[in-house]
Design a protein around this motif. Structure first.
Motif, PDB file in Angstrom:
ATOM      1  N   TYR A  25      -4.565   3.320  -2.676  1.00 46.10           N
ATOM      2  CA  TYR A  25      -3.898   4.619  -2.281  1.00 46.10           C
ATOM      3  C   TYR A  25      -3.547   4.656  -4.261  1.00 46.10           C
ATOM      4  CZ  TYR A  25      -3.571   4.405   2.869  1.00 46.10           C
ATOM      5  OH  TYR A  25      -3.745   4.983   3.581  1.00 46.10           O
ATOM      6  N   CYS A  26      -3.207   6.410  -4.723  1.00 40.09           N
ATOM      7  CA  CYS A  26      -2.431   6.242  -5.842  1.00 40.09           C
ATOM      8  C   CYS A  26      -1.387   5.249  -6.306  1.00 40.09           C
ATOM      9  CB  CYS A  26      -2.793   7.752  -6.255  1.00 40.09           C
ATOM     10  SG  CYS A  26      -4.264   8.598  -6.244  1.00 40.09           S
ATOM     11  N   PRO A  27      -0.726   4.839  -7.155  1.00 36.91           N
ATOM     12  CA  PRO A  27       0.583   4.958  -7.741  1.00 36.91           C
ATOM     13  C   PRO A  27       1.925   5.042  -7.056  1.00 36.91           C
ATOM     14  CG  PRO A  27      -0.982   4.170  -9.680  1.00 36.91           C
ATOM     15  CD  PRO A  27      -1.438   5.495  -8.500  1.00 36.91           C
ATOM     16  N   GLY A  30       3.368   7.856  -1.127  1.00 36.86           N
ATOM     17  CA  GLY A  30       3.945   7.243   0.196  1.00 36.86           C
ATOM     18  C   GLY A  30       3.305   7.073   0.780  1.00 36.86           C
ATOM     19  N   HIS A  31       1.789   6.459   1.289  1.00 36.47           N
ATOM     20  CA  HIS A  31       1.239   5.757   2.659  1.00 36.47           C
ATOM     21  C   HIS A  31       1.625   4.623   2.486  1.00 36.47           C
ATOM     22  CE1 HIS A  31      -1.164   8.934   3.924  1.00 36.47           C
ATOM     23  NE2 HIS A  31      -1.685   9.585   3.226  1.00 36.47           N
ATOM     24  N   GLY A  32       1.590   4.148   1.096  1.00 36.46           N
ATOM     25  CA  GLY A  32       1.494   2.707   1.518  1.00 36.46           C
ATOM     26  C   GLY A  32       3.259   2.266   2.104  1.00 36.46           C
ATOM     27  N   GLY A  58      -9.261  12.142   5.481  1.00 33.39           N
ATOM     28  CA  GLY A  58      -7.951  11.922   4.724  1.00 33.39           C
ATOM     29  C   GLY A  58      -7.597  10.721   4.239  1.00 33.39           C
ATOM     30  N   CYS A  59      -6.622  10.517   3.103  1.00 33.35           N
ATOM     31  CA  CYS A  59      -6.470   9.750   1.733  1.00 33.35           C
ATOM     32  C   CYS A  59      -6.288   8.635   2.729  1.00 33.35           C
ATOM     33  CB  CYS A  59      -4.935   9.523   0.995  1.00 33.35           C
ATOM     34  SG  CYS A  59      -5.308  10.861   0.168  1.00 33.35           S
ATOM     35  N   SER A  60      -5.606   8.889   3.872  1.00 33.60           N
ATOM     36  CA  SER A  60      -5.268   6.754   5.100  1.00 33.60           C
ATOM     37  C   SER A  60      -6.033   6.883   6.060  1.00 33.60           C
ATOM     38  CB  SER A  60      -4.366   7.497   5.668  1.00 33.60           C
ATOM     39  OG  SER A  60      -3.943   8.677   6.360  1.00 33.60           O
ATOM     40  N   ASN A 128       2.999  14.390   5.975  1.00 33.95           N
ATOM     41  CA  ASN A 128       3.584  15.118   4.522  1.00 33.95           C
ATOM     42  C   ASN A 128       4.073  15.628   3.324  1.00 33.95           C
ATOM     43  OD1 ASN A 128       4.027  18.263   4.672  1.00 33.95           O
ATOM     44  ND2 ASN A 128       5.538  18.496   5.911  1.00 33.95           N
ATOM     45  N   ASN A 129       2.087  15.194   3.412  1.00 30.05           N
ATOM     46  CA  ASN A 129       3.065  15.545   1.637  1.00 30.05           C
ATOM     47  C   ASN A 129       2.026  17.107   1.178  1.00 30.05           C
ATOM     48  OD1 ASN A 129      -0.164  15.807   1.394  1.00 30.05           O
ATOM     49  ND2 ASN A 129       0.312  13.596   1.106  1.00 30.05           N
ATOM     50  N   ALA A 130       2.172  17.871   1.332  1.00 23.39           N
ATOM     51  CA  ALA A 130       2.097  19.294   0.727  1.00 23.39           C
ATOM     52  C   ALA A 130       1.067  19.904   0.144  1.00 23.39           C
ATOM     53  CB  ALA A 130       3.494  19.776   0.336  1.00 23.39           C
ATOM     54  N   TYR A 132      -3.428  18.576   0.662  1.00 18.06           N
ATOM     55  CA  TYR A 132      -4.592  17.755   0.696  1.00 18.06           C
ATOM     56  C   TYR A 132      -5.284  16.681  -0.300  1.00 18.06           C
ATOM     57  CZ  TYR A 132      -6.571  20.852   4.494  1.00 18.06           C
ATOM     58  OH  TYR A 132      -6.611  21.656   5.432  1.00 18.06           O
ATOM     59  N   GLY A 133      -4.980  15.947  -0.314  1.00 21.60           N
ATOM     60  CA  GLY A 133      -5.004  14.628  -1.736  1.00 21.60           C
ATOM     61  C   GLY A 133      -6.466  14.421  -1.996  1.00 21.60           C
ATOM     62  N   MET A 134      -7.255  13.787  -0.317  1.00 24.80           N
ATOM     63  CA  MET A 134      -8.811  12.561  -0.405  1.00 24.80           C
ATOM     64  C   MET A 134      -9.334  14.173  -1.236  1.00 24.80           C
ATOM     65  SD  MET A 134     -10.797  11.040   1.818  1.00 24.80           S
ATOM     66  CE  MET A 134     -11.550  12.595   2.695  1.00 24.80           C
ATOM     67  N   MET A 219       5.158  11.479  -0.855  1.00 27.07           N
ATOM     68  CA  MET A 219       4.650  11.988  -2.157  1.00 27.07           C
ATOM     69  C   MET A 219       3.904  11.788  -2.492  1.00 27.07           C
ATOM     70  SD  MET A 219       7.523   9.726  -2.181  1.00 27.07           S
ATOM     71  CE  MET A 219       7.499   8.010  -2.707  1.00 27.07           C
ATOM     72  N   CYS A 220       3.027  12.536  -3.168  1.00 29.31           N
ATOM     73  CA  CYS A 220       1.643  12.573  -3.462  1.00 29.31           C
ATOM     74  C   CYS A 220       1.378  13.272  -5.294  1.00 29.31           C
ATOM     75  CB  CYS A 220       0.428  13.489  -2.649  1.00 29.31           C
ATOM     76  SG  CYS A 220      -1.450  13.863  -3.689  1.00 29.31           S
ATOM     77  N   PRO A 221       1.668  12.201  -5.654  1.00 34.41           N
ATOM     78  CA  PRO A 221       2.350  12.072  -7.336  1.00 34.41           C
ATOM     79  C   PRO A 221       0.753  12.850  -7.780  1.00 34.41           C
ATOM     80  CG  PRO A 221       2.485  10.338  -6.850  1.00 34.41           C
ATOM     81  CD  PRO A 221       2.364  10.387  -4.903  1.00 34.41           C
ATOM     82  N   THR A 222       0.009  12.402  -7.993  1.00 35.18           N
ATOM     83  CA  THR A 222      -1.808  12.352  -7.746  1.00 35.18           C
ATOM     84  C   THR A 222      -2.168  13.921  -7.706  1.00 35.18           C
ATOM     85  OG1 THR A 222      -2.735  10.464  -7.583  1.00 35.18           O
ATOM     86  CG2 THR A 222      -4.234  12.075  -8.332  1.00 35.18           C
ATOM     87  N   GLY A 223      -1.855  14.726  -6.135  1.00 33.56           N
ATOM     88  CA  GLY A 223      -2.215  15.720  -5.981  1.00 33.56           C
ATOM     89  C   GLY A 223      -0.902  17.171  -6.572  1.00 33.56           C
ATOM     90  N   TRP A 224       0.097  16.505  -7.036  1.00 32.84           N
ATOM     91  CA  TRP A 224       0.934  17.507  -7.338  1.00 32.84           C
ATOM     92  C   TRP A 224       1.224  17.371  -8.974  1.00 32.84           C
ATOM     93  CZ3 TRP A 224       5.668  14.830  -4.343  1.00 32.84           C
ATOM     94  CH2 TRP A 224       5.609  15.248  -2.241  1.00 32.84           C
TER      95      TRP A 224
HETATM   96  S1  SF4 Z   1      -4.113  11.466  -3.839  1.00 32.80           S
HETATM   97 FE1  SF4 Z   1      -1.812  11.565  -3.289  1.00 32.80          FE
HETATM   98  S2  SF4 Z   1      -1.772  11.211  -0.694  1.00 32.80           S
HETATM   99 FE2  SF4 Z   1      -3.925  10.463  -1.924  1.00 32.80          FE
HETATM  100  S3  SF4 Z   1      -3.841   8.306  -2.062  1.00 32.80           S
HETATM  101 FE3  SF4 Z   1      -3.260   9.390  -3.874  1.00 32.80          FE
HETATM  102  S4  SF4 Z   1      -1.576   9.964  -3.974  1.00 32.80           S
HETATM  103 FE4  SF4 Z   1      -0.983   9.201  -1.982  1.00 32.80          FE
END
Ligand code: SF4
Ligand code: SF4
Ligand code: SF4
Lengths: 251, 77
Positions: A25-27, A30-32, A58-60, A128-130, A132-134, A219-224
């Motif tokens: 997961y990205c730094p 929230g998944h971690g 998905g990311c997980s 719910n991170n609002a 699509y991360g992956m 949180m999905c810091p990368t997607g946001w």
């Molecule tokens: S893209 Fe978003 S949800 Fe996916 S691992 Fe990175 S931060 Fe987490």
């Protein structure tokens, strides 16, 4: 004269059910945190040997690499259907379906609603991170009004694509579910609350009660497109008013 | 007040800084001139004597990079 001795006691360490490997997961993702909470609850309930995790798309998607329990991968959105089958065949196990917003509320809406409506004795963890991360930050069913994503570059326009879907409120119209709660992992306080909700959701299964649904704002810091701590502030300021935290049902 | 220390595994740290915001004692900071093998600065405790072993940093760490040790005094008068 007696002398004080100072002993060292480890009070926080990796739960047994969480594999000792780096996660992908990205730094600040929230998944971690959610994986860790799940592992802690599984350990505390002593159900590692009898738990089956249904991993989503998905990311997980690689969640089975991190949680040291039995597992099964489901096609996108089908986790509650797969969980239904597993639980009916193995009623003595604890079956967890772990899903993101695209999985649970877009492609898998039918499976989500019908598993809940049938009152399957499973625990659904809805992350719910609002977004699509992956796949790179496209609009999700839970993206906020005016939220900019790759596929809503001018902001989500409800006249065009509807309002964000509130999963807990939607499922709360059904009769069968025994537990519905929305939590978050943005602060120590909310994380501890989320842990209590996950505990309850899993215990309901151990006690044979019924369907439990736990939504976790994550949180999905990368997607946001934000720094991790900025993402925490955004979640608290923008997401929580749309997705209020709290318990909707506990029977 | 209890005492202890946060043991941070710098190789597991991804430098998200969430622990730094969560520490009530404000004794965590990112490394300044050194990086881990992933090439990112990592979280460090610069004043262990003020750590209360409250676990906040560990609870929020998404990468399970922090272990908390509490110091327990036994015996004496
Ligand atoms: S893209 Fe978003 S949800 Fe996916 S691992 Fe990175 S931060 Fe987490
Ligand atoms: S245990 Fe508490 S006081 Fe010690 S470093 Fe972590 S957050 Fe700070
Ligand atoms: S929360 Fe964990 S990963 Fe993030 S900076 Fe602190 S130790 Fe590193």
């Amino acid at each position: 004269m007696p002398v004080d001795t100072v002993q060292e006691k480890v009070v926080y360490e990796r739960p047994r059910s969480l594999a000792d490997v780096p996660n992908h997961y990205c730094p600040g993702c929230g998944h971690g945190i959610i994986h860790k909470l799940l592992a802690q609850c599984i350990d505390e309930l002593g159900i590692q040997e009898s738990t089956i995790l249904v991993a989503p798309v998905g990311c997980s998607v690689l969640a089975y690499n991190y949680l040291r329990v039995d597992g099964c991968e489901a096609a996108h959105g089908r986790a509650p259907a797969v969980a239904t089958g597993l639980k009916r065949v193995h009623p003595d196990t604890t079956v967890i379906s772990y899903q993101g917003d695209g999985d649970l509320l877009a492609i898998g809406t039918a499976e989500t609603i019908h598993a809940a409506n049938r009152g399957e004795k499973i625990t659904v963890i809805f992350v719910n991170n609002a977004i699509y991360g992956m796949t790179g930050g496209q609009m999700a069913p839970t993206s906020l009004q005016a939220q900019k994503t790759k596929t809503s570059p001018y902001g989500r326009n409800p006249a065009d694509v509807g309002f964000p879907i509130r999963a807990c409120e939607l499922l709360n119209t059904l009769q069968a579910p025994v537990f519905i709660e929305r939590c978050a992992v943005s602060s120590v306080k909310t994380i501890l609350k989320a842990k209590r909700a996950i505990m309850k959701g899993l215990r309901n299964q151990v006690e044979g009660k019924g369907y439990s649904f736990i939504e976790i704002l994550s949180m999905c810091p990368t997607g946001w497109g934000m720094e991790p701590r900025e993402a925490v502030s955004w979640m608290e300021a923008e997401m929580v008013p749309v997705f209020p935290l709290g318990n909707l049902r506990d029977r | 007040m209890s005492r202890g220390r946060a043991e941070i595994d710098r190789e597991r740290c991804k430098g998200c800084t969430l622990c730094i915001g969560a520490c009530p004692e404000k004794i965590l900071a990112m490394s300044r001139d050194s990086f881990n093998r992933q090439g990112v600065p990592y979280a460090e405790c610069f004043d262990e004597s003020r750590c209360t072993a409250c676990m906040s940093c560990a609870i929020i760490c998404p990468d399970m990079a922090i272990r908390i040790i509490r110091l327990v005094t036994i015996g004496g008068e």
